[in-house]
Design a protein around this motif. Structure first.
Motif, PDB file in Angstrom:
ATOM      1  N   ILE A  69      60.581  34.441  24.537  1.00 46.76           N
ATOM      2  CA  ILE A  69      60.324  34.095  25.933  1.00 46.76           C
ATOM      3  C   ILE A  69      59.324  35.076  26.542  1.00 46.76           C
ATOM      4  O   ILE A  69      58.427  34.685  27.305  1.00 46.76           O
ATOM      5  N   GLN A  70      59.451  36.349  26.213  1.00 49.92           N
ATOM      6  CA  GLN A  70      58.493  37.339  26.713  1.00 49.92           C
ATOM      7  C   GLN A  70      57.074  37.002  26.245  1.00 49.92           C
ATOM      8  O   GLN A  70      56.122  37.082  27.025  1.00 49.92           O
ATOM      9  N   GLY A  71      56.956  36.611  24.973  1.00 44.38           N
ATOM     10  CA  GLY A  71      55.647  36.237  24.455  1.00 44.38           C
ATOM     11  C   GLY A  71      55.084  35.009  25.159  1.00 44.38           C
ATOM     12  O   GLY A  71      53.880  34.944  25.457  1.00 44.38           O
ATOM     13  N   LEU A  72      55.950  34.033  25.431  1.00 44.57           N
ATOM     14  CA  LEU A  72      55.513  32.820  26.131  1.00 44.57           C
ATOM     15  C   LEU A  72      55.058  33.139  27.549  1.00 44.57           C
ATOM     16  O   LEU A  72      54.046  32.611  28.025  1.00 44.57           O
ATOM     17  N   ILE A  73      55.807  34.000  28.226  1.00 45.47           N
ATOM     18  CA  ILE A  73      55.443  34.380  29.589  1.00 45.47           C
ATOM     19  C   ILE A  73      54.090  35.082  29.599  1.00 45.47           C
ATOM     20  O   ILE A  73      53.205  34.768  30.410  1.00 45.47           O
ATOM     21  N   SER A  74      53.897  36.010  28.677  1.00 43.10           N
ATOM     22  CA  SER A  74      52.636  36.749  28.602  1.00 43.10           C
ATOM     23  C   SER A  74      51.469  35.810  28.329  1.00 43.10           C
ATOM     24  O   SER A  74      50.427  35.878  29.009  1.00 43.10           O
ATOM     25  N   ARG A  75      51.637  34.925  27.357  1.00 43.90           N
ATOM     26  CA  ARG A  75      50.550  34.001  27.007  1.00 43.90           C
ATOM     27  C   ARG A  75      50.266  33.021  28.145  1.00 43.90           C
ATOM     28  O   ARG A  75      49.102  32.719  28.435  1.00 43.90           O
ATOM     29  N   THR A  76      51.329  32.529  28.780  1.00 46.07           N
ATOM     30  CA  THR A  76      51.152  31.559  29.865  1.00 46.07           C
ATOM     31  C   THR A  76      50.428  32.182  31.049  1.00 46.07           C
ATOM     32  O   THR A  76      49.517  31.574  31.630  1.00 46.07           O
ATOM     33  N   ILE A  77      50.819  33.404  31.414  1.00 43.82           N
ATOM     34  CA  ILE A  77      50.169  34.070  32.546  1.00 43.82           C
ATOM     35  C   ILE A  77      48.702  34.351  32.222  1.00 43.82           C
ATOM     36  O   ILE A  77      47.809  34.139  33.059  1.00 43.82           O
ATOM     37  N   THR A  78      48.433  34.817  31.015  1.00 48.33           N
ATOM     38  CA  THR A  78      47.051  35.116  30.621  1.00 48.33           C
ATOM     39  C   THR A  78      46.190  33.860  30.667  1.00 48.33           C
ATOM     40  O   THR A  78      45.080  33.867  31.250  1.00 48.33           O
ATOM     41  N   ASP A  79      46.668  32.782  30.051  1.00 44.52           N
ATOM     42  CA  ASP A  79      45.887  31.534  30.021  1.00 44.52           C
ATOM     43  C   ASP A  79      45.644  30.996  31.429  1.00 44.52           C
ATOM     44  O   ASP A  79      44.526  30.585  31.766  1.00 44.52           O
ATOM     45  N   THR A  80      46.702  30.989  32.239  1.00 44.01           N
ATOM     46  CA  THR A  80      46.583  30.441  33.596  1.00 44.01           C
ATOM     47  C   THR A  80      45.648  31.288  34.448  1.00 44.01           C
ATOM     48  O   THR A  80      44.816  30.764  35.201  1.00 44.01           O
ATOM     49  N   ALA A  81      45.773  32.605  34.340  1.00 36.85           N
ATOM     50  CA  ALA A  81      44.937  33.499  35.147  1.00 36.85           C
ATOM     51  C   ALA A  81      43.458  33.342  34.791  1.00 36.85           C
ATOM     52  O   ALA A  81      42.601  33.263  35.686  1.00 36.85           O
ATOM     53  N   LEU A  82      43.141  33.287  33.502  1.00 36.30           N
ATOM     54  CA  LEU A  82      41.743  33.149  33.092  1.00 36.30           C
ATOM     55  C   LEU A  82      41.187  31.777  33.472  1.00 36.30           C
ATOM     56  O   LEU A  82      40.015  31.653  33.828  1.00 36.30           O
ATOM     57  N   GLU A  83      42.047  30.762  33.392  1.00 43.20           N
ATOM     58  CA  GLU A  83      41.579  29.422  33.776  1.00 43.20           C
ATOM     59  C   GLU A  83      41.272  29.354  35.271  1.00 43.20           C
ATOM     60  O   GLU A  83      40.245  28.801  35.687  1.00 43.20           O
ATOM     61  N   LYS A  84      42.146  29.945  36.081  1.00 44.07           N
ATOM     62  CA  LYS A  84      41.940  29.889  37.525  1.00 44.07           C
ATOM     63  C   LYS A  84      40.830  30.843  37.972  1.00 44.07           C
ATOM     64  O   LYS A  84      40.169  30.595  38.988  1.00 44.07           O
ATOM     65  N   ALA A  85      40.660  31.931  37.234  1.00 43.74           N
ATOM     66  CA  ALA A  85      39.594  32.868  37.613  1.00 43.74           C
ATOM     67  C   ALA A  85      38.213  32.246  37.442  1.00 43.74           C
ATOM     68  O   ALA A  85      37.277  32.581  38.181  1.00 43.74           O
ATOM     69  N   ASP A  86      38.082  31.324  36.459  1.00 46.22           N
ATOM     70  CA  ASP A  86      36.826  30.597  36.229  1.00 46.22           C
ATOM     71  C   ASP A  86      35.642  31.573  36.168  1.00 46.22           C
ATOM     72  O   ASP A  86      34.792  31.619  37.063  1.00 46.22           O
ATOM     73  N   ILE A  87      35.611  32.337  35.094  1.00 50.59           N
ATOM     74  CA  ILE A  87      34.648  33.430  34.968  1.00 50.59           C
ATOM     75  C   ILE A  87      33.209  32.948  35.081  1.00 50.59           C
ATOM     76  O   ILE A  87      32.372  33.559  35.773  1.00 50.59           O
ATOM     77  N   GLU A  88      32.893  31.853  34.433  1.00 50.54           N
ATOM     78  CA  GLU A  88      31.506  31.357  34.488  1.00 50.54           C
ATOM     79  C   GLU A  88      31.100  30.994  35.905  1.00 50.54           C
ATOM     80  O   GLU A  88      29.971  31.250  36.334  1.00 50.54           O
ATOM     81  N   GLN A  89      32.040  30.402  36.661  1.00 53.96           N
ATOM     82  CA  GLN A  89      31.716  30.046  38.038  1.00 53.96           C
ATOM     83  C   GLN A  89      31.521  31.299  38.887  1.00 53.96           C
ATOM     84  O   GLN A  89      30.635  31.344  39.744  1.00 53.96           O
ATOM     85  N   ARG A  90      32.330  32.311  38.635  1.00 51.26           N
ATOM     86  CA  ARG A  90      32.182  33.564  39.383  1.00 51.26           C
ATOM     87  C   ARG A  90      30.822  34.205  39.091  1.00 51.26           C
ATOM     88  O   ARG A  90      30.175  34.757  39.988  1.00 51.26           O
ATOM     89  N   ILE A  91      30.405  34.140  37.838  1.00 49.90           N
ATOM     90  CA  ILE A  91      29.107  34.707  37.474  1.00 49.90           C
ATOM     91  C   ILE A  91      27.978  33.904  38.118  1.00 49.90           C
ATOM     92  O   ILE A  91      27.008  34.460  38.634  1.00 49.90           O
ATOM     93  N   ALA A  92      28.142  32.578  38.108  1.00 47.75           N
ATOM     94  CA  ALA A  92      27.101  31.725  38.691  1.00 47.75           C
ATOM     95  C   ALA A  92      26.958  31.961  40.190  1.00 47.75           C
ATOM     96  O   ALA A  92      25.848  31.838  40.748  1.00 47.75           O
ATOM     97  N   GLU A  93      28.057  32.305  40.851  1.00 50.76           N
ATOM     98  CA  GLU A  93      28.015  32.551  42.293  1.00 50.76           C
ATOM     99  C   GLU A  93      27.546  33.960  42.625  1.00 50.76           C
ATOM    100  O   GLU A  93      27.334  34.287  43.788  1.00 50.76           O
TER     101      GLU A  93
END
Length: 327
Positions: A69-93
Motif C-alpha cells: 500500500i505504501q508503494g501504491l500511495i507513493s506511485r499514485t502521488i508521483t504520477d498524479t502530481a507530474l500529470e497535473k504539473a504539466d511540465i511541458e505546458q509550464r515550460i511553454a508558458e
C-alpha cells in the motif's frame, strides 16, 4: 394355572424410521444453528466496524504499515502530481528565453524535448521525497485523517440511496504538502508540484451501488441470523433424545466454526467480487481492509468461545440435573 406373558416393547420398522428421521432433523438443525451463529457474529462485527468511525479508521490506519500500500500511495502521488504539473505546458508558458533555446537544442540533438527530460529528472526525486514522508511518523496521522474524511463521505453515500452519483475518493494532498518539492531549477514547476491536489478515486458510481447492496445485506444478516440460530439450536435441543450429547456436539461445532472468518477471507482473496474491483489502489485497499476486519472477527471469536462454551455447559448441566430431580 396358566402364566400370562407380559407384552414387551418391540421396535417396529415405523418407529425405527421415525427415530432415524428425528436424528437427521436434529443434526440438520444443529449444523444450521451453529453456521448461522458463526455468520451472525461475523456479520455483526463487520457491521459494527463499518458503522463505528473510530473502529473503521483504526482498521484502515493499520494498513499504513503495509509495504504494498505504501508503494501504491507513493506511485499514485508521483504520477498524479507530474500529470497535473504539466511540465511541458509550464515550460511553454515561461518567459525565460534560455528554456526555449534548451528545449529546441535538446529536441534536435537527443530527440527528446526538455519537458520529457525534466520529468525523467524529477520523477525519482519526487518519489524519494514522498517515500521519506511515508516512512516518517507523520504519515500515520496524515493517513488516518485522510481516511476519516473518506469515511464520512462513504457512510453518507451508503445510508442515502439518493446519492447514487457520488464518487468516493481519498484526499492525499497533505502527503505531498509535507514533501520537499523543490526538485528542479524551474520555480514555476516546483510551485506547481507544491500546489498539486492529490485526490484518488476509490469507488465509482457502479461500485458504490454494489457496495450499498452488500452493506444492506450485512445489516440484515446481523439482525436475522441470530434469530435463526437461536430458533434452530433451541428446536434441536427440544427434539433431541440425548440432550447432553447434542449440547456437547453444538459446543464442539461452535469451536470448529471459529475458522469460518478465515475461510471467508481466503475465499474473497481467491475470488474477489469483480463488481467492487476498481483500479489497483482501491482493489488492494479493499482487500486488505476486508482481511483486517475478518482477522479481528476471528480473534474476537476465539476470545468469546471459552466463555460461550462455559455458559452452554453450565446451562446443559443445570437442565440435566433438573430433569433428573423431576424424574
Amino acid at each position: 394355572m396358566k402364566k400370562h406373558n407380559t407384552p414387551t416393547a418391540t421396535k417396529t420398522p415405523r418407529s425405527s424410521s421415525l427415530r432415524k428421521r428425528r436424528t437427521i432433523l436434529v443434526s440438520v438443525l444443529v449444523i444450521l444453528g451453529v453456521l448461522c451463529a458463526s455468520l451472525a457474529v461475523t456479520a455483526r462485527w463487520i457491521a459494527t466496524t463499518i458503522t463505528d468511525e473510530d473502529k473503521y479508521v483504526s482498521a484502515v490506519s493499520n494498513l499504513a504499515q503495509d509495504h504494498q500500500i505504501q508503494g501504491l500511495i507513493s506511485r499514485t502521488i508521483t504520477d498524479t502530481a507530474l500529470e497535473k504539473a504539466d511540465i511541458e505546458q509550464r515550460i511553454a508558458e515561461s518567459d525565460n528565453e534560455t528554456l526555449g533555446k534548451i528545449n529546441r537544442v535538446v529536441g534536435i540533438v537527443q530527440g527528446r524535448n526538455l519537458g520529457d527530460q525534466l520529468e525523467a529528472y524529477i520523477r525519482p526525486r519526487l518519489t524519494n521525497a514522498i517515500n521519506q514522508v511515508i516512512s516518517s511518523t507523520t504519515f500515520q496521522n496524515l493517513w488516518a485523517a485522510a481516511n476519516r474524511e473518506t469515511y464520512s463521505a462513504l457512510m453518507s453515500a451508503l445510508e442515502d440511496p439518493d446519492r447514487s452519483q457520488d464518487t468516493i475518493a481519498i484526499d492525499l494532498t497533505e502527503i505531498i504538502r509535507n514533501a520537499n518539492t523543490s526538485l528542479s531549477s524551474v520555480e514555476r514547476i516546483d510551485n506547481a508540484l507544491a500546489r498539486t491536489t492529490i485526490t484518488v478515486p476509490l469507488l465509482e458510481e457502479e461500485q458504490l451501488s454494489t457496495l450499498r447492496a452488500y452493506y444492506n445485506l450485512v445489516n440484515a444478516l446481523a439482525v436475522w441470523l441470530p434469530i435463526v440460530a437461536v430458533a434452530a439450536l433451541g428446536m434441536a435441543l427440544y427434539l433431541a433424545r440425548r440432550t447432553m450429547l447434542t449440547g456437547i456436539s453444538i459446543a464442539v461445532l461452535i469451536i470448529a466454526s471459529a475458522g469460518i472468518p478465515y475461510f471467508i477471507r481466503f475465499a474473497i482473496h481467491i475470488f474477489p467480487p469483480q463488481s467492487l474491483m476498481g483500479d489497483e489502489m482501491s482493489a488492494v485497499l479493499g482487500e486488505r481492509l476486508v482481511e483486517a476486519v475478518l482477522d479481528d472477527v476471528a480473534h474476537a471469536y476465539l476470545r468469546v468461545i471459552p466463555i460461550g462454551g462455559a455458559i452452554l455447559l453450565a446451562v446443559l448441566l443445570a437442565w440435566y440435573f433438573m430433569r433428573r430431580r423431576v424424574i
